[in-house]
Design a protein around this motif. Structure first.
Motif, mmCIF file in Angstrom:
data_model
loop_
_atom_site.group_PDB
_atom_site.id
_atom_site.type_symbol
_atom_site.label_atom_id
_atom_site.label_comp_id
_atom_site.label_asym_id
_atom_site.label_seq_id
_atom_site.Cartn_x
_atom_site.Cartn_y
_atom_site.Cartn_z
ATOM 1 N N TYR A 146 39.427 1.170 -14.697
ATOM 2 C CA TYR A 146 38.479 0.055 -14.634
ATOM 3 C C TYR A 146 37.134 0.480 -15.233
ATOM 4 O O TYR A 146 36.534 -0.257 -16.012
ATOM 5 C CB TYR A 146 38.342 -0.380 -13.175
ATOM 6 C CG TYR A 146 37.459 -1.565 -12.911
ATOM 7 C CD1 TYR A 146 37.703 -2.805 -13.493
ATOM 8 C CD2 TYR A 146 36.392 -1.452 -12.018
ATOM 9 C CE1 TYR A 146 36.904 -3.898 -13.203
ATOM 10 C CE2 TYR A 146 35.591 -2.538 -11.726
ATOM 11 C CZ TYR A 146 35.845 -3.752 -12.319
ATOM 12 O OH TYR A 146 35.060 -4.837 -12.028
ATOM 13 N N ARG A 162 35.916 -6.610 -20.078
ATOM 14 C CA ARG A 162 36.829 -7.716 -20.354
ATOM 15 C C ARG A 162 37.565 -8.233 -19.102
ATOM 16 O O ARG A 162 38.017 -9.371 -19.068
ATOM 17 C CB ARG A 162 37.842 -7.232 -21.388
ATOM 18 C CG ARG A 162 38.674 -8.286 -21.983
ATOM 19 C CD ARG A 162 39.449 -7.724 -23.145
ATOM 20 N NE ARG A 162 40.427 -8.689 -23.578
ATOM 21 C CZ ARG A 162 41.329 -8.453 -24.488
ATOM 22 N NH1 ARG A 162 41.386 -7.291 -25.087
ATOM 23 N NH2 ARG A 162 42.186 -9.380 -24.824
ATOM 24 N N MET A 163 37.696 -7.402 -18.059
ATOM 25 C CA MET A 163 38.487 -7.782 -16.893
ATOM 26 C C MET A 163 37.686 -8.483 -15.809
ATOM 27 O O MET A 163 38.251 -9.213 -15.015
ATOM 28 C CB MET A 163 39.180 -6.545 -16.331
ATOM 29 C CG MET A 163 40.018 -5.923 -17.432
ATOM 30 S SD MET A 163 41.141 -4.653 -17.010
ATOM 31 C CE MET A 163 42.209 -5.367 -15.866
ATOM 32 N N THR A 215 44.535 -6.782 -9.296
ATOM 33 C CA THR A 215 44.249 -7.885 -10.211
ATOM 34 C C THR A 215 42.745 -8.091 -10.386
ATOM 35 O O THR A 215 41.944 -7.707 -9.525
ATOM 36 C CB THR A 215 44.882 -9.197 -9.722
ATOM 37 O OG1 THR A 215 44.349 -9.525 -8.433
ATOM 38 C CG2 THR A 215 46.400 -9.080 -9.649
ATOM 39 N N PHE A 216 42.400 -8.768 -11.504
ATOM 40 C CA PHE A 216 41.007 -8.985 -11.880
ATOM 41 C C PHE A 216 40.805 -10.421 -12.343
ATOM 42 O O PHE A 216 41.765 -11.128 -12.633
ATOM 43 C CB PHE A 216 40.600 -7.982 -12.960
ATOM 44 C CG PHE A 216 40.684 -6.570 -12.463
ATOM 45 C CD1 PHE A 216 39.592 -5.952 -11.892
ATOM 46 C CD2 PHE A 216 41.884 -5.885 -12.503
ATOM 47 C CE1 PHE A 216 39.685 -4.667 -11.383
ATOM 48 C CE2 PHE A 216 41.990 -4.596 -11.999
ATOM 49 C CZ PHE A 216 40.887 -3.984 -11.438
ATOM 50 N N ARG A 222 39.429 -12.037 -15.042
ATOM 51 C CA ARG A 222 39.509 -12.586 -16.393
ATOM 52 C C ARG A 222 40.872 -12.360 -17.041
ATOM 53 O O ARG A 222 41.468 -11.299 -16.902
ATOM 54 C CB ARG A 222 38.431 -11.960 -17.275
ATOM 55 C CG ARG A 222 37.041 -12.308 -16.804
ATOM 56 C CD ARG A 222 35.999 -11.856 -17.794
ATOM 57 N NE ARG A 222 34.701 -11.950 -17.159
ATOM 58 C CZ ARG A 222 33.797 -10.979 -17.184
ATOM 59 N NH1 ARG A 222 34.036 -9.868 -17.828
ATOM 60 N NH2 ARG A 222 32.649 -11.148 -16.562
ATOM 61 N N SER A 268 44.319 -10.703 -15.718
ATOM 62 C CA SER A 268 44.479 -9.268 -15.947
ATOM 63 C C SER A 268 44.754 -8.481 -14.677
ATOM 64 O O SER A 268 44.431 -8.900 -13.571
ATOM 65 C CB SER A 268 43.229 -8.714 -16.646
ATOM 66 O OG SER A 268 42.076 -8.968 -15.871
ATOM 67 N N PRO A 318 45.834 -1.363 -18.314
ATOM 68 C CA PRO A 318 45.675 -2.799 -18.074
ATOM 69 C C PRO A 318 46.791 -3.597 -18.742
ATOM 70 O O PRO A 318 47.362 -3.180 -19.755
ATOM 71 C CB PRO A 318 44.335 -3.107 -18.744
ATOM 72 C CG PRO A 318 44.258 -2.126 -19.878
ATOM 73 C CD PRO A 318 44.908 -0.870 -19.344
ATOM 74 N N ARG A 325 47.314 -7.899 -19.561
ATOM 75 C CA ARG A 325 46.607 -9.172 -19.418
ATOM 76 C C ARG A 325 47.162 -10.245 -20.351
ATOM 77 O O ARG A 325 47.981 -9.972 -21.210
ATOM 78 C CB ARG A 325 45.115 -8.981 -19.662
ATOM 79 C CG ARG A 325 44.784 -8.434 -21.012
ATOM 80 C CD ARG A 325 43.275 -8.213 -21.158
ATOM 81 N NE ARG A 325 43.041 -7.137 -22.088
ATOM 82 C CZ ARG A 325 42.431 -6.004 -21.805
ATOM 83 N NH1 ARG A 325 41.970 -5.785 -20.616
ATOM 84 N NH2 ARG A 325 42.262 -5.083 -22.714
ATOM 85 N N GLU A 333 47.136 0.426 -23.428
ATOM 86 C CA GLU A 333 46.481 -0.875 -23.449
ATOM 87 C C GLU A 333 47.006 -1.685 -24.633
ATOM 88 O O GLU A 333 47.466 -1.115 -25.628
ATOM 89 C CB GLU A 333 44.977 -0.648 -23.593
ATOM 90 C CG GLU A 333 44.149 -1.899 -23.517
ATOM 91 C CD GLU A 333 42.656 -1.613 -23.536
ATOM 92 O OE1 GLU A 333 41.888 -2.573 -23.422
ATOM 93 O OE2 GLU A 333 42.255 -0.445 -23.671
#
Length: 131
Positions: free
Chosen positions: A28, A37-38, A57-58, A60, A63, A75, A77, A100
């Motif tokens: 993170y 971005r997340m 979880t995030f 945006r 993701s 990540p 997403r 990624e």
């Protein structure tokens, strides 16, 4: 944000307070923390997945960061995560992510993204969909 002996708590009015720690927290940070971005975390860390894995979880792009002892933290997403879900997440043929996603703009395919997983690569483009 507040630091504690065994991890960190992030709070935001819209997502609430969520504890973060370990390799998911490190990834993170590499991705730019809440300004990246997340965005902010939206869940606690869930563990007990296949191969002793965990995820969180995030806010945006739908993701999440997935971690397992064999693959590390990465990540997943957007459209790639949507497709991975239809394939039974880490329990399916793709397994855990290995890196990624990578995206570029291509005249033929538009936005073109791919991500490697233990069992293969998921590819998606804005003009062709999954391929």
């Amino acid at each position: 944000f507040q630091r504690f002996d065994r991890g960190h708590i992030y709070w935001q009015r819209y997502t609430g307070a969520h504890f973060m720690r370990g390799e998911i927290f490190k990834e993170y940070g590499r991705l730019g923390w809440e300004a990246g971005r997340m965005g902010f975390p939206t869940s606690p860390e869930y563990c007990g997945l296949k191969g002793r894995g965990c995820f969180q979880t995030f806010e945006r792009e739908g993701s999440a960061i997935y971690w397992s002892p064999r693959t590390g933290a990465h990540p997943v997403r957007g459209k790639i995560r949507e497709h991975w879900a239809t394939q039974r997440w880490e329990k399916g043929r793709f397994g855990y992510p290995l890196e990624e996603e990578r995206c570029s703009v291509n005249r033929e395919r538009g936005l073109d993204c791919s991500q490697r997983f233990q069992g293969g690569t998921i590819r998606w483009s804005s003009k062709k969909g999954y391929y």
